[in-house]
Design an enzyme around this catalytic site. Structure first.
Site, mmCIF file in Angstrom:
data_model
loop_
_atom_site.group_PDB
_atom_site.id
_atom_site.type_symbol
_atom_site.label_atom_id
_atom_site.label_comp_id
_atom_site.label_asym_id
_atom_site.label_seq_id
_atom_site.Cartn_x
_atom_site.Cartn_y
_atom_site.Cartn_z
ATOM 1 N N HIS A 1 0.840 -1.203 0.000
ATOM 2 C CA HIS A 1 0.000 0.000 0.000
ATOM 3 C C HIS A 1 0.874 1.252 0.000
ATOM 4 C CE1 HIS A 1 -4.008 1.908 0.990
ATOM 5 N NE2 HIS A 1 -3.157 2.911 1.018
ATOM 6 N N HIS B 1 1.268 5.058 -2.435
ATOM 7 C CA HIS B 1 0.767 5.868 -3.548
ATOM 8 C C HIS B 1 1.928 6.495 -4.304
ATOM 9 C CE1 HIS B 1 -3.504 5.876 -2.133
ATOM 10 N NE2 HIS B 1 -2.900 5.567 -0.996
ATOM 11 N N ASP C 1 -6.309 3.283 -8.516
ATOM 12 C CA ASP C 1 -7.343 3.660 -7.558
ATOM 13 C C ASP C 1 -8.150 4.854 -8.036
ATOM 14 O OD1 ASP C 1 -5.174 5.459 -6.908
ATOM 15 O OD2 ASP C 1 -6.118 5.820 -4.960
ATOM 16 N N GLY D 1 -9.023 8.522 -1.442
ATOM 17 C CA GLY D 1 -9.664 9.815 -1.231
ATOM 18 C C GLY D 1 -10.500 9.835 0.042
ATOM 19 N N HIS E 1 -9.505 1.179 -0.354
ATOM 20 C CA HIS E 1 -9.334 1.705 1.005
ATOM 21 C C HIS E 1 -10.701 1.613 1.705
ATOM 22 C CE1 HIS E 1 -6.000 3.865 -0.920
ATOM 23 N NE2 HIS E 1 -5.631 4.439 0.210
ATOM 24 N N GLU F 1 -10.273 3.874 7.063
ATOM 25 C CA GLU F 1 -9.075 4.652 7.434
ATOM 26 C C GLU F 1 -9.473 5.709 8.465
ATOM 27 O OE1 GLU F 1 -7.187 6.620 4.118
ATOM 28 O OE2 GLU F 1 -5.444 7.217 5.297
ATOM 29 N N ASP G 1 2.038 3.939 2.864
ATOM 30 C CA ASP G 1 1.005 4.809 2.291
ATOM 31 C C ASP G 1 1.618 5.912 1.418
ATOM 32 O OD1 ASP G 1 -1.657 5.325 1.849
ATOM 33 O OD2 ASP G 1 -2.026 6.301 3.773
HETATM 34 N N1 HPA Z 1 -6.203 7.543 1.781
HETATM 35 C C1 HPA Z 1 -6.970 8.004 0.808
HETATM 36 N N2 HPA Z 1 -6.480 8.598 -0.251
HETATM 37 C C2 HPA Z 1 -5.162 8.748 -0.361
HETATM 38 C C3 HPA Z 1 -4.319 8.291 0.624
HETATM 39 C C4 HPA Z 1 -4.878 7.649 1.754
HETATM 40 O O1 HPA Z 1 -4.216 7.192 2.669
HETATM 41 N N3 HPA Z 1 -3.053 8.588 0.227
HETATM 42 C C5 HPA Z 1 -3.160 9.203 -0.956
HETATM 43 N N4 HPA Z 1 -4.426 9.300 -1.323
HETATM 44 ZN ZN ZN Z 2 -3.634 4.955 0.849
#
Ligand code: HPA
Ligand code: ZN
Length: 342
Positions: free
Chosen positions: A19, A21, A141, A173, A200, A203, A281
């Site tokens: 995970h 980005h 995503d 997001g 996701h 979170e 992340d």
């Molecule tokens: N969560 C949601 N969107 C995101 C994240 C995340 O941790 N990192 C980058 N875009």
């Molecule tokens: Zn993420």
């Protein structure tokens, strides 16, 4: 000073990272170079200011900052630069395989054509393998802020271009005020096309949306998923069905999703038998790396060599990597654990 025995073990441990980005992985140096190329972009061009820019007041503020940096990435060459830097950093942390979240609609909004993006991912993936010995996979995503139409466009990209290494479809997001279930049609189409469902959920919100990710989106792993901790029946479901959570402790602390490390549910998730993997992340923005995440589990949660090796094994099993790579990772984890066990 020589590193502690656990730090030496973590450094040697072969790992996967499931995970992270693409844009959030960019180092300070890379972001500074991009910001200086686009001085009107609202991203600081001074190192200290950029560090302060990465002080997030809450999760929505983090997303605002992320989008500003995303808009600096305007060409396929920029994408290749990000992947080169990311792979170098992964190699440094003994990460052999990573699944990278790429948000094609956001890249497109920043000016990159879809065909150019696909070509850049192919080039970056080859470079990661050849120059750094790191295998990369892609999770495309959708940004929940762009609604179901954005998710359909994400699936269009994944299905039409399908760059080598394509693994799955994701959903990132905002979570508050968004229903995972609204994205079910796009996920159904992606799954029918052979993509894995890797959204996701949980979170910044509670178990209901993790349930929705599992039941409505067919999630095979869940990004973060820490909101599941409030629901024993959900934990049982995740454990029973082997649905792994991609837990990113430093991210949760930096965005304020979890206020204090002592409140982080990771130990409870592991105790409930849920498959837990560790990830960063957005390592460039959160000032973290995968070794630091493992070490946090040692320092804050008292995990030793055996527990950390178990997390690395869970990651290898939950990765959509070639079987041969998984088998060699598992064998190497055994060897490194045996060499460091006391
Ligand atoms: N969560 C949601 N969107 C995101 C994240 C995340 O941790 N990192 C980058 N875009
Ligand atoms: Zn993420």
């Amino acid at each position: 000073m020589s590193p502690s025995p656990v730090a030496a073990f973590v450094a040697a441990l072969p790992k996967v990272e499931l995970h992270l980005h693409l844009v959030g992985s960019a180092s300070l140096d890379t972001v500074l170079a991009l910001a200086r190329r686009h001085p009107g972009g609202g991203v600081p061009t001074d190192r200290d200011e950029l560090r302060r820019f990465y002080g997030f007041t809450d999760f929505p503020h983090f997303l605002t900052v992320y989008h500003r940096v995303n808009r600096l990435v305007t060409t396929g060459a920029d994408v290749v630069t990000l992947l080169d830097g990311l792979a170098a950093e992964l190699a440094l942390r003994s990460v052999r395989y990573a699944e990278v979240q790429v948000t094609p609609v956001r890249n497109h909004m920043a000016g990159i054509g879809y065909a150019d993006l696909a070509a850049a991912l192919a080039d970056g993936r080859a470079l990661a393998r050849e120059r750094h010995g790191v295998e990369l996979g892609w999770v495309f995503d959708a940004d929940a802020a762009l609604g179901p139409a954005g998710a359909e466009e994400t699936v269009d990209f994944a299905v039409r271009h399908r760059p080598e290494g394509t693994v799955g479809i994701g959903l990132g997001g905002p979570e508050a005020g968004v229903r995972r279930a609204d994205f079910a049609p796009a996920f159904r189409r992606a799954v029918a096309a052979g993509l894995h469902s890797l959204p996701h959920a949980g979170e910044t919100v509670g178990p209901d949306e993790v349930w929705a990710a599992v039941t409505e989106l067919g999630a095979e792993r869940v990004g973060h998923g820490i909101g599941a901790a409030g629901d024993p029946r959900l934990l049982e479901h995740l454990a029973e069905h082997g649905i792994a959570l991609e837990v990113c402790p430093v991210s949760n602390l930096r965005t304020g999703a979890v206020r204090d490390v002592a409140e982080h549910p990771l130990p409870a998730l592991v105790a409930a038998g849920v498959p837990v993997t560790l990830a960063t992340d957005d390592p460039g923005m959160f000032h973290t790396d995968l070794d630091a995440e493992y070490l946090l589990c040692h320092e804050a949660f008292g995990m030793g060599v055996a527990e950390l090796a178990a997390i690395a094994r869970t990651g290898a099993r939950a990765a959509y990597c070639p079987t041969q790579l998984r088998d060699s990772l598992l064998a190497e984890i055994d060897r490194v654990e045996a060499a460091h066990a006391r």
